[in-house]
Design an enzyme around this catalytic site. Structure first.
Site, PDB file in Angstrom:
ATOM      1  N   LYS A  26       0.867  -1.181   0.000  1.00  0.00           N
ATOM      2  CA  LYS A  26       0.000   0.000   0.000  1.00  0.00           C
ATOM      3  C   LYS A  26       0.898   1.224   0.000  1.00  0.00           C
ATOM      4  O   LYS A  26       2.061   1.142   0.436  1.00  0.00           O
ATOM      5  CB  LYS A  26      -0.861   0.023   1.270  1.00  0.00           C
ATOM      6  N   ASP A  73      -6.896   4.097  -4.566  1.00  0.00           N
ATOM      7  CA  ASP A  73      -7.578   3.913  -3.285  1.00  0.00           C
ATOM      8  C   ASP A  73      -8.281   5.263  -3.058  1.00  0.00           C
ATOM      9  O   ASP A  73      -8.517   5.993  -4.028  1.00  0.00           O
ATOM     10  CB  ASP A  73      -6.572   3.567  -2.174  1.00  0.00           C
ATOM     11  N   GLY A 117     -20.446   6.901   2.384  1.00  0.00           N
ATOM     12  CA  GLY A 117     -19.565   7.361   1.326  1.00  0.00           C
ATOM     13  C   GLY A 117     -20.366   7.646   0.068  1.00  0.00           C
ATOM     14  O   GLY A 117     -21.575   7.358   0.003  1.00  0.00           O
ATOM     15  N   PHE A 118     -19.698   8.240  -0.918  1.00  0.00           N
ATOM     16  CA  PHE A 118     -20.333   8.389  -2.238  1.00  0.00           C
ATOM     17  C   PHE A 118     -19.280   8.359  -3.340  1.00  0.00           C
ATOM     18  O   PHE A 118     -19.498   8.821  -4.453  1.00  0.00           O
ATOM     19  CB  PHE A 118     -21.194   9.662  -2.313  1.00  0.00           C
ATOM     20  N   VAL A 166     -16.292   3.326  -4.643  1.00  0.00           N
ATOM     21  CA  VAL A 166     -16.738   2.063  -4.057  1.00  0.00           C
ATOM     22  C   VAL A 166     -18.248   2.112  -3.781  1.00  0.00           C
ATOM     23  O   VAL A 166     -18.996   1.188  -4.133  1.00  0.00           O
ATOM     24  CB  VAL A 166     -15.924   1.768  -2.767  1.00  0.00           C
ATOM     25  N   ALA A 167     -18.702   3.218  -3.194  1.00  0.00           N
ATOM     26  CA  ALA A 167     -20.133   3.390  -2.906  1.00  0.00           C
ATOM     27  C   ALA A 167     -20.939   3.374  -4.212  1.00  0.00           C
ATOM     28  O   ALA A 167     -22.022   2.783  -4.276  1.00  0.00           O
ATOM     29  CB  ALA A 167     -20.361   4.709  -2.163  1.00  0.00           C
ATOM     30  N   TRP A 168     -20.393   3.979  -5.227  1.00  0.00           N
ATOM     31  CA  TRP A 168     -21.069   4.025  -6.536  1.00  0.00           C
ATOM     32  C   TRP A 168     -21.265   2.625  -7.113  1.00  0.00           C
ATOM     33  O   TRP A 168     -22.360   2.252  -7.551  1.00  0.00           O
ATOM     34  CB  TRP A 168     -20.240   4.918  -7.481  1.00  0.00           C
TER      35      TRP A 168
END
Ligand code: 2IT
Length: 445
Positions: free
Chosen positions: A124, A164, A235-236, A239-241
């Site tokens: 990472k 990320d 979140g938006f 990932v949320a999408w």
């Protein structure tokens, strides 16, 4: 194995690294039983070797802002473990980034990547640079400066970064362009690239899609379905999408989205238009969800988190430790059936304990969100073969991988009463693969 002694030693050595210690503690508690059944692990000091990153790069990232002023950030790459394949994992650009967070993420990534069934080690990286409010030109200059240092330490068969939080297709493209200039080769050293230059179809959606494939299997294994269920998403971002898109397609109703400013509650549930608006909000480079409430005339709860709403399924999709014990108690009191972490380490240890004690289906991030990195692995495969697969082919492989991960969790996490402890299952399955690879390779493994 004496978990508490190992933790005491690690805490003495890294007293300020809260997130890293949290991630390690969770895995040690899960694997201690199986570790004690394998004296060869103890003899080879697998745990002591596994908790220590292989190496860490830290570097200065100077760049020039639009006013002509020089700014300085810190860049990092934590190459955690390459026992099963080249280092692989995302880059995070966010003001909160520090070594503790990147070590926790690199540690988690090692087990997550092992679960994907693909040959990828864990890494990472990132920077404390905040893209919020920055112009595209500033982001480009920052990405170039970041790569000037990082490029020597990565390569298609050594270490393959991706995105990320704060790093999406745009940032990957800027970094990739600089990498090509410096390395004079074009072999796809990043994943999450644009479709026109070696990116994979379905990669943008993969973390959310994979999460929903996993959640659906968890529910089915417990004799339940996902259709008609209400879902809270936090979140938006990307990932949320992806999660909202697949959940809606599966016939579930997504009623919340959130940002650092609070959350919105949309009783009608998201639809195509609203999901498309998430992308617009994100492109604006602003991390507030409040404009959604104005646009679609739904309530906005400033400074609060979505977990206080009554829902069947909760999907943390934002960041680590975003769901705590109080949130868990509220969800349980409201009859939540399933909690799937699509963010990395989305729940605090106390929240996880509460879910497991209440026999709620709880899926840990390293299993639930592994579809993202798994599809990165598929992007690497396509690049190495110099071809691109159709969306259907990638999606079918992603499906199969999520199913395999689910099976591994059941194998190692099923309790005598039939309840599946997915946290234990994921930790043990990931650990067994990495530990075996290290054992086979001797003390340098
Ligand atoms: O947390 C993650 O798995 C990611 N950010 C994706 C990593 C990757 O290499 O695709």
């Amino acid at each position: 194995m004496n978990t508490e002694l190992l933790m005491a030693r690690l805490e003495a050595k890294h007293p300020a690294e809260r997130e890293y210690l949290q991630a390690v503690h969770e895995v040690l508690l899960s694997v201690e039983d199986i570790y004690n059944q394998h004296p060869e692990f103890e003899k080879a000091r697998i745990i002591e070797r596994l908790v220590e990153p292989d190496r860490i790069f830290t570097f200065k990232v100077p760049w020039v802002d639009d006013k002509g002023d020089i700014q300085v950030n810190t860049g990092y790459r934590v190459q955690f473990n390459n026992a099963i394949g080249p280092y692989k994992g995302g880059l995070r650009f966010h003001a909160s980034v520090n070594l503790s967070i990147l070590k926790f993420l690199g540690f988690e990534q090692t087990f997550k990547n092992a679960l994907t069934t693909l040959p990828m080690g864990g890494a990472k990286g990132g920077s404390d640079f905040s893209p919020k409010g920055k112009s595209s030109a500033e982001i480009q200059r920052f990405c170039h400066s970041f790569m000037l240092e990082l490029w020597r330490n990565i390569g298609p068969d050594t270490d393959v970064p991706a995105g990320d939080i704060g790093v999406g297709a745009r940032e990957v493209a800027y970094m990739y362009a600089m990498y090509k200039k410096l390395a004079r080769e074009n072999t796809g050293v990043f994943t999450g690239k644009g479709l026109a230059f070696g990116g994979s179809l379905i990669r943008p959606e993969a973390t959310g899609f994979g999460g929903l494939y996993f959640v659906k299997q968890m529910l089915e294994t417990a004799g339940k379905g996902i259709e008609g269920k209400t879902i809270a998403i936090s979140g938006f971002g990307n990932v949320a999408w992806g999660a909202a898109t697949k959940a809606t397609e599966m016939g579930a109703k997504v009623v919340t989205l959130s940002g650092p400013d609070g959350y919105i509650y949309d009783a009608d549930g998201l639809n195509e238009e609203k999901i498309a608006y998430m992308l617009e909000l994100r492109a604006a480079n602003n991390d507030e969800i409040a404009p959604y409430a104005d646009k679609f005339h739904v309530p906005f709860f400033p400074g609060r988190r979505p977990w206080e709403q009554k829902v069947d399924i909760a999907l943390p999709c934002a960041t680590q430790n975003e769901l705590n014990l109080d949130d868990a108690k509220a969800l349980i009191a409201n009859g939540v059936l399933c909690v799937g972490e699509i963010s990395n380490m989305g729940c605090t240890p106390e929240a996880i304990d509460a879910f497991i004690q209440a026999k709620v289906l709880y899926g840990p991030g390293k299993a639930v969100n592994a579809g993202g990195v798994a599809t990165s692995g598929l992007e690497m495969t396509q690049n190495a073969m110099h071809l691109s697969w159709s969306a259907e082919e990638v999606d079918a492989r992603l499906h199969q991988i999520m199913s395999d991960i689910h099976q591994q969790c059941v194998r190692y996490g099923k309790q005598p009463d039939g309840y599946i402890n997915y946290m234990k299952g994921a930790n043990v399955a990931g650990f067994m693969k990495v530990a075996q690879a290290m054992l086979d390779q001797g003390f340098l493994g």
